[in-house]
Write a protein that holds these residues in place. Structure first.
Motif, short mmCIF file in Angstrom:
data_model
loop_
_atom_site.label_atom_id
_atom_site.label_comp_id
_atom_site.label_asym_id
_atom_site.label_seq_id
_atom_site.Cartn_x
_atom_site.Cartn_y
_atom_site.Cartn_z
N LEU A 140 0.84 -1.26 -0.09
CA LEU A 140 0.07 -0.04 0.01
C LEU A 140 1.04 1.25 -0.16
O LEU A 140 0.70 2.26 -0.82
N VAL A 141 2.13 1.22 0.87
CA VAL A 141 2.84 2.46 0.75
C VAL A 141 3.56 2.49 -0.51
O VAL A 141 3.67 3.68 -1.01
N PHE A 185 1.34 4.26 -2.83
CA PHE A 185 1.12 5.66 -2.69
C PHE A 185 2.35 6.54 -3.07
O PHE A 185 2.50 7.50 -3.51
N LYS A 227 -4.48 -11.20 -5.91
CA LYS A 227 -5.10 -10.83 -4.95
C LYS A 227 -4.47 -9.33 -4.25
O LYS A 227 -5.35 -8.64 -4.05
N ALA A 274 -6.12 -6.01 -5.40
CA ALA A 274 -7.27 -5.43 -4.64
C ALA A 274 -6.68 -4.20 -4.10
O ALA A 274 -7.40 -3.32 -3.54
N VAL A 275 -5.34 -4.28 -3.55
CA VAL A 275 -4.65 -3.06 -2.82
C VAL A 275 -4.99 -1.58 -3.64
O VAL A 275 -5.27 -0.44 -3.20
N ILE A 309 -7.53 -0.53 -5.05
CA ILE A 309 -8.67 0.12 -4.67
C ILE A 309 -8.40 1.53 -3.96
O ILE A 309 -9.21 2.48 -4.20
N THR A 310 -7.29 1.57 -3.41
CA THR A 310 -6.68 2.93 -2.69
C THR A 310 -6.39 3.85 -3.39
O THR A 310 -6.22 4.82 -3.02
N THR A 330 -12.71 -6.08 -5.98
CA THR A 330 -13.11 -5.50 -4.75
C THR A 330 -13.74 -4.22 -4.79
O THR A 330 -14.69 -4.09 -4.08
N ARG A 344 -17.39 -3.00 -3.76
CA ARG A 344 -17.46 -2.08 -2.53
C ARG A 344 -18.57 -1.14 -3.25
O ARG A 344 -19.39 -0.58 -2.19
N GLN A 384 -21.86 -2.07 -3.06
CA GLN A 384 -22.66 -2.08 -1.67
C GLN A 384 -22.93 -1.05 -1.37
O GLN A 384 -24.02 -0.51 -0.63
N ALA A 392 -18.31 -11.05 -5.21
CA ALA A 392 -16.79 -10.84 -5.81
C ALA A 392 -15.93 -12.10 -5.16
O ALA A 392 -15.21 -12.75 -5.87
N PRO A 432 -8.34 -11.79 -1.39
CA PRO A 432 -7.42 -10.68 -1.15
C PRO A 432 -7.76 -10.20 0.26
O PRO A 432 -9.02 -10.06 0.63
N VAL A 462 -7.89 -7.17 1.19
CA VAL A 462 -8.88 -6.13 1.45
C VAL A 462 -10.22 -6.45 1.53
O VAL A 462 -11.07 -5.89 2.14
N LEU A 463 -10.40 -7.42 0.81
CA LEU A 463 -11.86 -8.16 0.59
C LEU A 463 -12.40 -8.68 1.95
O LEU A 463 -13.47 -8.42 2.22
N LEU A 506 -3.23 -2.02 5.79
CA LEU A 506 -4.45 -2.25 4.76
C LEU A 506 -5.69 -1.74 5.43
O LEU A 506 -6.81 -1.74 4.79
N TYR A 516 -6.21 0.56 6.43
CA TYR A 516 -6.45 2.16 5.84
C TYR A 516 -7.59 2.13 5.06
O TYR A 516 -8.57 3.51 5.05
#
Lengths: 243, 230
Positions: free
Chosen positions: A78-79, A82, A178, A181-182, A184-185, A192, A196, A199, A212, B69, B71-72, B174, B176
């Motif tokens: 994730l970092v 970014f 997998k 999916a990160v 998404i940020t 995913t 979301r 939803q 999903a 994943p 996140v899911l 995550l 986050y």
């Protein structure tokens, strides 16, 4: 449980106006697949180069390989995303930074490159271990035949090592799927993300996430079966996996 | 170029970053690793037990968790935990679960799948003679596991378990996606409030990198020490 289940929600039109909620999830699935495959190509190319560096006799090459792997392994994905998405455009010269920021599909390219490089460190470790597990005689025989180092890797060591590490590479590829999916940020609407969004618009949280989940399970099954076929196709006669 | 950046924003937010954020991250990591290890060992024992149904359930759980994943899974539990709480306590409406409890449950259950595979390999690395000798001494199955097999399996797998904990430490970032102020979440909140994305994200990356590097260096040293003893 006072939750109103509604499995027909998938057939209802989604708020973007383009098709049903199911179409929305399918679009997300497509983004997940395309992102993972692009990232995987980057991971294989960079991972192979770094993996080879780690096995060369040169100390400097080994050190570069080590530093590369440590750099990409010791930061959360994730970092890293970014850093690529928010930080890199600001550190580049002004025009290049602007070009990066205004690029269409920026989240997709960032995710593919970011996840690709993140996974390349893992591929490199696997490949270095695979080359290391080969009997020393293979390299010696290749040299005795008059092959240069480059040729020895190209024709002898890499084909053998890749066959050996095919099973762990399967799980690394599944990790790539997998990890997508990160993204998404940074605003990539992959599977995913699509669930979301569904939803948030429809309030049918369990239906959206169930769908999903099911799609991720299907990806897993397809990849595992595909890789098993590939393993059988490239097996070397005389080895345990071969006939 | 660097003149445009204001690195003082880091100094001003240090207290928030470390006292609030890093404490959350480290507590979550430690508790999730401990819980994941306990739960994971139980799953590994189920999987290796003679009862086929139990082994089958454990295998299904591990495969299921490992194909999704994180996140899911985080989203799943964030929405699911209040309903599970309602079901357990029998209250009339979904109970409110705090961000910490929700993420802790998620990570324990998710990491248990990974820890269980490590413990399974550890248990399988113990030679057959040991449990046989234990039962010859009159130890029950539970005692054999408790006093003979599990301590050795744990010791053999310690480096791998610690490496997985470093991965877990990185993965906690995550949360986050639920806007929880863990270390990265705190950095991100300051970054967006003050418009200082570059400084805050670079700093967060540096801290994660330093901690993970030191931790993995310690694991490597431990690994070589164990290797010499054996």
């Amino acid at each position: 449980m006072n939750y109103t289940w509604n499995w027909h929600i998938f057939l209802e039109p989604n708020p973007t106006g383009a098709g049903t909620y199911f179409d929305m999830l399918l679009a997300g699935l497509k983004v997940t697949i395309v992102t993972s495959l692009t990232a995987w190509v980057i991971a294989l190319i960079c991972g192979t180069i770094v993996g080879i560096l780690r096995t060369l006799p040169s100390k400097a090459a080994g050190w570069i390989g080590f530093a590369y792997v440590e750099f990409f392994r010791n930061m959360p994905l994730l970092v890293q995303l970014f850093l690529w998405f928010f930080v890199l455009p600001e550190l580049l010269p002004r025009t290049a930074g602007l070009w990066l920021k205004q690029m269409p599909n920026a989240p997709f390219f960032t995710a593919a490159v970011g996840i690709g490089l993140f996974m390349s460190a893992r591929v490199a470790v696997q490949l270095a271990a695979g080359i290391g597990s080969l009997p020393r005689g293979q390299k010696l025989a290749a040299t005795a035949l008059g092959l240069t180092t480059l040729q020895a890797y190209r024709y002898v060591l890499l084909p053998m090592a890749f066959r050996i590490i095919l099973p762990p590479l399967t799980s690394e590829f599944l990790n790539t799927v997998k990890n997508s999916a990160v993204a998404i940020t940074i605003g990539l609407i992959e599977l995913t993300g699509a669930a979301r969004a569904m939803q948030e618009f429809s309030f049918q949280v369990f239906e959206a996430f169930s769908a999903a989940t099911l799609m991720y399970l299907v990806i897993n099954i397809v990849v595992v079966i595909g890789m098993r076929l590939l393993e059988r196709a490239v097996a070397i006669p005389g080895y345990i996996t071969g006939k | 170029m660097l003149a445009n950046f204001d690195f003082d924003v880091i100094r001003r937010s240090l207290a928030y970053l470390f006292i609030d954020g890093m404490t959350f991250t480290l507590t979550l990591t430690a508790l999730a690793a401990a819980g994941g290890l306990v739960f994971g060992t139980m799953i590994a024992l189920m999987r290796l037990s003679g009862y086929r149904v139990m082994g089958w359930i454990a295998g299904l759980y591990v495969d299921f968790m490992r194909s999704l994943p994180l996140v899911l899974v985080i989203f799943w539990f964030y929405f699911l935990v209040p309903y599970i709480g309602q079901w357990i306590t029998g209250s009339s409406r979904p109970i409110k679960v705090g961000a910490f409890a929700s993420s802790l449950i998620t990570f324990i259950l998710f990491e248990a799948a990974y820890f269980s595979e490590i413990m399974r390999a550890g248990i399988q690395s113990i030679s057959r003679g040991q449990p046989a000798a234990a039962s010859a001494l009159g130890l029950t199955y539970a005692q054999t596991m408790r006093y003979v097999v599990l301590p050795q399996a744990f010791r053999n797998m310690l480096p791998v378990l610690l490496t997985q904990t470093i991965v877990l430490f990185q993965d906690t970032s995550l949360v986050y996606v639920l806007s929880i102020p863990d270390f990265l979440g705190a950095a991100s909140k300051v970054a967006q409030r003050d418009g200082r994305l570059v400084e805050m994200y670079l700093f967060a990356a540096l801290i994660y990198f330093t901690i993970s590097c030191i931790a993995s260096y310690c694991v490597r040293r431990l690994q070589s020490r164990i290797a010499i003893i054996r």
